[in-house]
Each structure stands twice: as C-alpha cells, then as structure tokens.
Design a protein around this motif. Structure first.
Motif, PDB file in Angstrom:
ATOM      1  N   THR A  46      11.372 -31.622 -18.644  1.00  0.00           N
ATOM      2  CA  THR A  46      12.208 -30.485 -19.023  1.00  0.00           C
ATOM      3  C   THR A  46      13.137 -30.788 -20.198  1.00  0.00           C
ATOM      4  OG1 THR A  46      13.823 -31.108 -17.329  1.00  0.00           O
ATOM      5  CG2 THR A  46      12.149 -29.492 -16.705  1.00  0.00           C
ATOM      6  N   GLY A  47      12.957 -31.949 -20.832  1.00  0.00           N
ATOM      7  CA  GLY A  47      13.684 -32.225 -22.064  1.00  0.00           C
ATOM      8  C   GLY A  47      14.979 -32.992 -21.925  1.00  0.00           C
ATOM      9  N   ALA A  48      15.233 -33.621 -20.771  1.00  0.00           N
ATOM     10  CA  ALA A  48      16.492 -34.347 -20.589  1.00  0.00           C
ATOM     11  C   ALA A  48      16.632 -35.486 -21.587  1.00  0.00           C
ATOM     12  CB  ALA A  48      16.584 -34.881 -19.161  1.00  0.00           C
ATOM     13  N   LEU A  49      15.585 -36.271 -21.745  1.00  0.00           N
ATOM     14  CA  LEU A  49      15.658 -37.407 -22.670  1.00  0.00           C
ATOM     15  C   LEU A  49      15.667 -36.932 -24.119  1.00  0.00           C
ATOM     16  CD1 LEU A  49      15.706 -40.372 -23.340  1.00  0.00           C
ATOM     17  CD2 LEU A  49      13.264 -40.509 -22.824  1.00  0.00           C
ATOM     18  N   THR A  50      14.880 -35.923 -24.431  1.00  0.00           N
ATOM     19  CA  THR A  50      14.903 -35.366 -25.786  1.00  0.00           C
ATOM     20  C   THR A  50      16.302 -34.917 -26.167  1.00  0.00           C
ATOM     21  OG1 THR A  50      12.595 -34.635 -25.617  1.00  0.00           O
ATOM     22  CG2 THR A  50      13.962 -33.562 -27.282  1.00  0.00           C
ATOM     23  N   ALA A  51      16.976 -34.218 -25.255  1.00  0.00           N
ATOM     24  CA  ALA A  51      18.333 -33.742 -25.519  1.00  0.00           C
ATOM     25  C   ALA A  51      19.296 -34.912 -25.727  1.00  0.00           C
ATOM     26  CB  ALA A  51      18.813 -32.860 -24.371  1.00  0.00           C
ATOM     27  N   ALA A  57      21.569 -40.206 -30.804  1.00  0.00           N
ATOM     28  CA  ALA A  57      20.917 -41.115 -31.749  1.00  0.00           C
ATOM     29  C   ALA A  57      20.802 -40.597 -33.179  1.00  0.00           C
ATOM     30  CB  ALA A  57      19.518 -41.460 -31.231  1.00  0.00           C
ATOM     31  N   GLN A  58      21.223 -39.383 -33.465  1.00  0.00           N
ATOM     32  CA  GLN A  58      21.131 -38.826 -34.812  1.00  0.00           C
ATOM     33  C   GLN A  58      19.720 -38.989 -35.417  1.00  0.00           C
ATOM     34  OE1 GLN A  58      24.358 -40.941 -36.803  1.00  0.00           O
ATOM     35  NE2 GLN A  58      25.729 -39.220 -36.397  1.00  0.00           N
ATOM     36  N   PRO A  59      18.695 -38.489 -34.722  1.00  0.00           N
ATOM     37  CA  PRO A  59      17.323 -38.680 -35.206  1.00  0.00           C
ATOM     38  C   PRO A  59      16.976 -37.731 -36.344  1.00  0.00           C
ATOM     39  CG  PRO A  59      17.306 -37.261 -33.297  1.00  0.00           C
ATOM     40  CD  PRO A  59      18.744 -37.693 -33.491  1.00  0.00           C
ATOM     41  N   ALA A  60      15.945 -38.105 -37.099  1.00  0.00           N
ATOM     42  CA  ALA A  60      15.391 -37.167 -38.083  1.00  0.00           C
ATOM     43  C   ALA A  60      14.561 -36.111 -37.379  1.00  0.00           C
ATOM     44  CB  ALA A  60      14.535 -37.922 -39.099  1.00  0.00           C
ATOM     45  N   GLU A  61      13.857 -36.530 -36.316  1.00  0.00           N
ATOM     46  CA  GLU A  61      13.030 -35.598 -35.541  1.00  0.00           C
ATOM     47  C   GLU A  61      12.737 -36.200 -34.180  1.00  0.00           C
ATOM     48  OE1 GLU A  61       8.562 -35.800 -36.191  1.00  0.00           O
ATOM     49  OE2 GLU A  61       9.272 -36.374 -38.189  1.00  0.00           O
ATOM     50  N   VAL A  62      12.422 -35.331 -33.219  1.00  0.00           N
ATOM     51  CA  VAL A  62      11.992 -35.760 -31.887  1.00  0.00           C
ATOM     52  C   VAL A  62      10.834 -34.867 -31.461  1.00  0.00           C
ATOM     53  CG1 VAL A  62      12.654 -36.317 -29.526  1.00  0.00           C
ATOM     54  CG2 VAL A  62      14.411 -36.222 -31.299  1.00  0.00           C
ATOM     55  N   LEU A  63       9.729 -35.474 -31.052  1.00  0.00           N
ATOM     56  CA  LEU A  63       8.609 -34.727 -30.499  1.00  0.00           C
ATOM     57  C   LEU A  63       8.477 -35.058 -29.027  1.00  0.00           C
ATOM     58  CD1 LEU A  63       6.079 -32.924 -30.795  1.00  0.00           C
ATOM     59  CD2 LEU A  63       4.785 -35.018 -31.283  1.00  0.00           C
ATOM     60  N   SER A  82      16.631 -27.669 -34.192  1.00  0.00           N
ATOM     61  CA  SER A  82      15.480 -27.565 -35.096  1.00  0.00           C
ATOM     62  C   SER A  82      14.778 -28.901 -35.323  1.00  0.00           C
ATOM     63  CB  SER A  82      15.921 -26.983 -36.443  1.00  0.00           C
ATOM     64  OG  SER A  82      16.879 -27.839 -37.071  1.00  0.00           O
ATOM     65  N   ARG A  83      15.429 -30.006 -35.003  1.00  0.00           N
ATOM     66  CA  ARG A  83      14.806 -31.319 -35.175  1.00  0.00           C
ATOM     67  C   ARG A  83      13.823 -31.643 -34.047  1.00  0.00           C
ATOM     68  NH1 ARG A  83      20.023 -34.892 -35.250  1.00  0.00           N
ATOM     69  NH2 ARG A  83      20.550 -33.265 -33.731  1.00  0.00           N
ATOM     70  N   ALA A  84      13.832 -30.843 -32.994  1.00  0.00           N
ATOM     71  CA  ALA A  84      12.990 -31.110 -31.819  1.00  0.00           C
ATOM     72  C   ALA A  84      11.794 -30.179 -31.766  1.00  0.00           C
ATOM     73  CB  ALA A  84      13.816 -30.978 -30.542  1.00  0.00           C
TER      74      ALA A  84
END
Length: 273
Positions: A46-51, A57-63, A82-84
């Motif tokens: 459900t996206g807990a780690l992505t969030a 971590a200030q990522p450029a992107e997360v898939l 928008s980065r996810a």
C-alpha cells in the motif's frame, strides 16, 4: 486450509500497515542513500515504504512494484508525489531493465515470496553497480508483539494453529537467515540490524478489530473459526495483553533490516532511462 488474502488495502492498513510506516522511516534513514537517487520498492503493497523514501531520502524517483492490484490502488491513492509511480509485477521477475536503480528495497514482503532467493537475485539485477539492495521483515519470533501475543493465545486454544505461526513458518525472518540470503546473492558489506517502534493501541477494540479484516495469516485464521472459537480467542487475548490504567495497550513492533552493496566488478552498466 486457511486462505491468506493480500488485496484489500484499507484492511491491511488497519492491521499492520500503520505500524509499517513507522518502521519504514527508520529503515530508510539507516541506509544513508544520498539524495537524488533512483529507488525501486519491490513488493510495495500500500505504499508505506515508498512514502517513507519520499519523506526521508529526497529521491529523484521511486517506482513501486506489486502483484496486488488492490494494494496498488491504495498506494496510488495515498502517495500522490509526482516522483513516485506504481506498476504491477512480480518480485521474482521485476518489470524493469538491469542496472536501473541506485537503491532497490523491499518492506515486509520477502518472506511471502515463494522463492525469496530469486526475488533477491532480481533486486540485484535491477540495481546499479555499487547500488544498495536492502529489505526489512517483521521479527515474528518475539519483536512483533501484537502478532506474537495473538499466536501464543491461538496455539494455547488450538495446537494445530502452530503451523500458521509466522515465527515457525518464516525462519528467514531472523538475522542469520537474512544475512545468508544476502551473502548468497553475491552482495558485499552485508549487515543486519534491528528496528523497533512503539505500537500503542487505544483500547482492546483497537487491537482486536484489525484481526477481523481478513488480510494476512492471523486475520485469515480468525476468519476460518466458528463464532464460539473466535469469541474464546478474543477473550483469551484480552486476558493476556498488558493494559495501562486508562485501558490503552502499549506494545512494540520489531523488524530485522538487511542491506548489502552490488559488486562493482560483477554488475552490468546502468541502463539508460
């Protein structure tokens, strides 16, 4: 046979998703991946780690990749940065090119994959040379108190329930098992550490109600019981749990986190975006 269901995002959130979010932040901070990195969350649920990655971590992107369309729908609703992005796919055959990501991670999913060794090999495949491959799993043997209390009570009433207890089913969810799995995958600098967080329930209903949602082994077991057996389990658990004077139930949730680095000499060059 008790069916294990992993599809309803809201039920999962009420059960362990809300606690996973707390552990996820500590997991991401501990990795120390520099800002601007490209991340993949394998078995994103459900996206807990992505969030947590987006927040910490200030990522450029997360898939995020997951097999459950129900979980992916919940992740897309909760994570709107928008980065996810999120995509359907199996951890054993990730739908992305080799060497694409600086950090490839997984939260609370690896032990439910039929072939965890293949899943870790896929994490290594899609990581860049020198990239981080990491995961965390619940410490079912003792650190994840809400689930440990549940199975102790269930087994006391029904010894056959021992076969469903995650502590017995998933020897992977221990330091030695995780370290061995990462080492066999050819990763360097493998380390395992504990992560702990507080899981404070406002009262017994707050603790018990999520077990009625049908998501995961313990709720699946509850759903299989007769009403009489379910009532007996509920009252046995009520008597076992520590309660504060105000009726709240203070517990802790523990997880094991493992990480390693992709060898520079054995990995293909990063694929182009």
């Amino acid at each position: 046979m008790v069916a294990e269901v992993w599809s309803a995002g809201d039920a999962y959130e009420a059960y362990v998703g809300r606690w996973s979010r707390r552990v996820a932040k500590g997991f991401v901070r501990g990795l120390g991946v520099p800002g601007g990195a490209r991340w993949l969350d394998a078995g994103c649920g459900t996206g807990a780690l992505t969030a947590a990655i987006l927040e910490v971590a200030q990522p450029a992107e997360v898939l995020g990749v997951d097999t459950s369309e129900g979980f992916l729908a919940g992740a897309r609703a909760r994570v709107t940065d928008s980065r996810a992005g999120f995509r359907g796919g199996d951890m054993r055959a990730l739908p992305v090119p080799a060497g694409r990501f600086d950090a490839v991670v997984s939260g609370l999913a690896l032990n439910f994959v039929p072939d965890p060794g293949l899943a870790v090999a896929e994490q290594v495949r899609v990581a860049a040379r020198g990239g981080t491959v990491a995961a965390y799993v619940w410490d079912y043997a003792g650190g994840m108190a809400m689930i440990r209390h549940f199975w102790d009570a269930a087994i006391a009433l029904d010894p056959a329930a021992a076969g469903l207890d995650e502590a017995r089913r998933f020897p992977l969810c221990r330091p030695d098992g995780l370290r061995a799995l990462w080492t066999r995958a050819g990763l360097d600098g493998v380390t395992v550490r504990a992560i702990r967080t507080v899981t404070a329930f406002s009262g017994y209903d707050d603790y018990w109600r999520p077990f009625l949602g049908g998501q995961g082994p313990a709720p699946g077991y509850v759903a299989s019981l007769s009403e009489e057996h379910r009532r007996a389990l509920r009252e046995s658990l009520r008597a076992r749990l520590p309660a504060a004077p105000d009726g709240s139930i203070p517990l802790t949730a523990g997880a094991w986190a493992v990480r390693g680095t992709v060898r520079h000499s054995t990995h293909r060059e990063r694929s182009s975006p």
